[in-house]
Design a protein around this motif. Sequence first.
Motif, PDB file in Angstrom:
ATOM      1  N   UNK A  38       0.831  -1.205   0.000  1.00 30.37           N
ATOM      2  CA  UNK A  38       0.000   0.000   0.000  1.00 30.37           C
ATOM      3  C   UNK A  38       0.870   1.261   0.000  1.00 30.37           C
ATOM      4  N   UNK A  39       1.952   1.255   0.779  1.00 31.70           N
ATOM      5  CA  UNK A  39       2.859   2.401   0.826  1.00 31.70           C
ATOM      6  C   UNK A  39       3.524   2.629  -0.532  1.00 31.70           C
ATOM      7  N   UNK A  40       3.914   1.549  -1.184  1.00 25.12           N
ATOM      8  CA  UNK A  40       4.507   1.653  -2.526  1.00 25.12           C
ATOM      9  C   UNK A  40       3.506   2.246  -3.504  1.00 25.12           C
ATOM     10  N   UNK A  41       2.276   1.765  -3.449  1.00 22.16           N
ATOM     11  CA  UNK A  41       1.236   2.270  -4.350  1.00 22.16           C
ATOM     12  C   UNK A  41       0.910   3.733  -4.038  1.00 22.16           C
ATOM     13  N   UNK A  42       0.946   4.110  -2.765  1.00 21.34           N
ATOM     14  CA  UNK A  42       0.724   5.504  -2.375  1.00 21.34           C
ATOM     15  C   UNK A  42       1.794   6.393  -3.009  1.00 21.34           C
ATOM     16  N   UNK A  43       3.054   5.953  -2.914  1.00 22.47           N
ATOM     17  CA  UNK A  43       4.144   6.728  -3.519  1.00 22.47           C
ATOM     18  C   UNK A  43       3.927   6.886  -5.021  1.00 22.47           C
ATOM     19  N   UNK A  44       3.560   5.794  -5.683  1.00 20.76           N
ATOM     20  CA  UNK A  44       3.312   5.847  -7.130  1.00 20.76           C
ATOM     21  C   UNK A  44       2.182   6.822  -7.451  1.00 20.76           C
ATOM     22  N   UNK A  45       1.107   6.762  -6.687  1.00 21.83           N
ATOM     23  CA  UNK A  45      -0.053   7.616  -6.945  1.00 21.83           C
ATOM     24  C   UNK A  45       0.249   9.095  -6.729  1.00 21.83           C
ATOM     25  N   UNK A  46       1.244   9.385  -5.880  1.00 17.56           N
ATOM     26  CA  UNK A  46       1.584  10.769  -5.574  1.00 17.56           C
ATOM     27  C   UNK A  46       2.921  11.209  -6.177  1.00 17.56           C
ATOM     28  N   UNK A  47       3.505  10.375  -7.033  1.00 20.39           N
ATOM     29  CA  UNK A  47       4.735  10.745  -7.721  1.00 20.39           C
ATOM     30  C   UNK A  47       5.936  10.889  -6.799  1.00 20.39           C
ATOM     31  N   UNK A  48       5.995  10.086  -5.746  1.00 20.09           N
ATOM     32  CA  UNK A  48       7.115  10.146  -4.806  1.00 20.09           C
ATOM     33  C   UNK A  48       8.172   9.107  -5.156  1.00 20.09           C
ATOM     34  N   UNK A  49       9.420   9.397  -4.841  1.00 18.81           N
ATOM     35  CA  UNK A  49      10.513   8.447  -5.071  1.00 18.81           C
ATOM     36  C   UNK A  49      10.312   7.207  -4.189  1.00 18.81           C
ATOM     37  N   UNK A  50      10.940   6.106  -4.605  1.00 21.58           N
ATOM     38  CA  UNK A  50      10.744   4.804  -3.955  1.00 21.58           C
ATOM     39  C   UNK A  50      10.891   4.806  -2.440  1.00 21.58           C
ATOM     40  N   UNK A  51      11.920   5.405  -1.912  1.00 14.80           N
ATOM     41  CA  UNK A  51      12.165   5.323  -0.471  1.00 14.80           C
ATOM     42  C   UNK A  51      11.738   6.582   0.286  1.00 14.80           C
ATOM     43  N   UNK A  52      10.992   7.467  -0.376  1.00 18.65           N
ATOM     44  CA  UNK A  52      10.504   8.666   0.295  1.00 18.65           C
ATOM     45  C   UNK A  52       9.520   8.274   1.385  1.00 18.65           C
ATOM     46  N   UNK A  53       9.719   8.761   2.609  1.00 21.81           N
ATOM     47  CA  UNK A  53       8.740   8.451   3.659  1.00 21.81           C
ATOM     48  C   UNK A  53       7.366   9.026   3.294  1.00 21.81           C
ATOM     49  N   UNK A  54       6.337   8.283   3.626  1.00 23.62           N
ATOM     50  CA  UNK A  54       4.987   8.789   3.388  1.00 23.62           C
ATOM     51  C   UNK A  54       4.464   9.420   4.680  1.00 23.62           C
ATOM     52  N   UNK A  55       3.512  10.339   4.579  1.00 20.14           N
ATOM     53  CA  UNK A  55       2.977  10.957   5.792  1.00 20.14           C
ATOM     54  C   UNK A  55       2.392   9.910   6.745  1.00 20.14           C
ATOM     55  N   UNK A  56       2.460  10.191   8.022  1.00 17.69           N
ATOM     56  CA  UNK A  56       1.971   9.261   9.026  1.00 17.69           C
ATOM     57  C   UNK A  56       0.488   8.957   8.927  1.00 17.69           C
ATOM     58  N   UNK A  57      -0.269   9.862   8.316  1.00 21.93           N
ATOM     59  CA  UNK A  57      -1.705   9.630   8.175  1.00 21.93           C
ATOM     60  C   UNK A  57      -2.109   9.239   6.747  1.00 21.93           C
ATOM     61  N   UNK A  58      -1.139   8.808   5.946  1.00 21.92           N
ATOM     62  CA  UNK A  58      -1.420   8.473   4.550  1.00 21.92           C
ATOM     63  C   UNK A  58      -2.272   7.220   4.410  1.00 21.92           C
ATOM     64  N   UNK A  59      -1.973   6.208   5.195  1.00 22.41           N
ATOM     65  CA  UNK A  59      -2.714   4.952   5.126  1.00 22.41           C
ATOM     66  C   UNK A  59      -3.671   4.855   6.303  1.00 22.41           C
ATOM     67  N   UNK A  60      -4.844   4.308   6.048  1.00 16.39           N
ATOM     68  CA  UNK A  60      -5.853   4.125   7.092  1.00 16.39           C
ATOM     69  C   UNK A  60      -6.119   2.635   7.286  1.00 16.39           C
ATOM     70  N   UNK A  61      -6.332   2.255   8.524  1.00 16.02           N
ATOM     71  CA  UNK A  61      -6.606   0.870   8.881  1.00 16.02           C
ATOM     72  C   UNK A  61      -8.013   0.788   9.465  1.00 16.02           C
ATOM     73  N   UNK A  62      -8.860  -0.015   8.839  1.00 17.52           N
ATOM     74  CA  UNK A  62     -10.227  -0.216   9.310  1.00 17.52           C
ATOM     75  C   UNK A  62     -10.378  -1.686   9.682  1.00 17.52           C
ATOM     76  N   UNK A  63     -10.834  -1.934  10.887  1.00 22.93           N
ATOM     77  CA  UNK A  63     -10.996  -3.305  11.368  1.00 22.93           C
ATOM     78  C   UNK A  63     -12.472  -3.658  11.327  1.00 22.93           C
ATOM     79  N   UNK A  64     -12.783  -4.794  10.710  1.00 24.79           N
ATOM     80  CA  UNK A  64     -14.148  -5.311  10.699  1.00 24.79           C
ATOM     81  C   UNK A  64     -14.149  -6.623  11.484  1.00 24.79           C
ATOM     82  N   UNK A  65     -15.250  -7.331  11.436  1.00 25.51           N
ATOM     83  CA  UNK A  65     -15.346  -8.590  12.173  1.00 25.51           C
ATOM     84  C   UNK A  65     -14.345  -9.632  11.712  1.00 25.51           C
TER      85      UNK A  65
END
Length: 80
Positions: A38-65
């Motif tokens: 997901x982090x790799x895909x986020x970088x691709x979607x935002x035009x970031x270099x491979x090892x660029x850190x992504x923002x701490x709130x970039x990915x969201x985690x939703x827990x279901x049953x």
Amino acid sequence: MATWSARTVTTTRYEWIVPAEEPWGAALADVESATAVAATRYREAHGLADMTPIPGDALRYHVTDDEIVISFTTGRPASA
């Protein structure tokens, strides 16, 4: 004269689903692997270099049953 404007925004939500069925829940290796992809895909979607850190709130985690959904959303103005 009007002091407002309008726009249409198109959003895309990307999701990675990790099974988390009872009684054991999700395996750490599966959550880490899905997060890495997901982090790799986020970088691709935002035009970031491979090892660029992504923002701490970039990915969201939703827990279901029975799963953990890791996601991010992108948005852009709709073309005219």
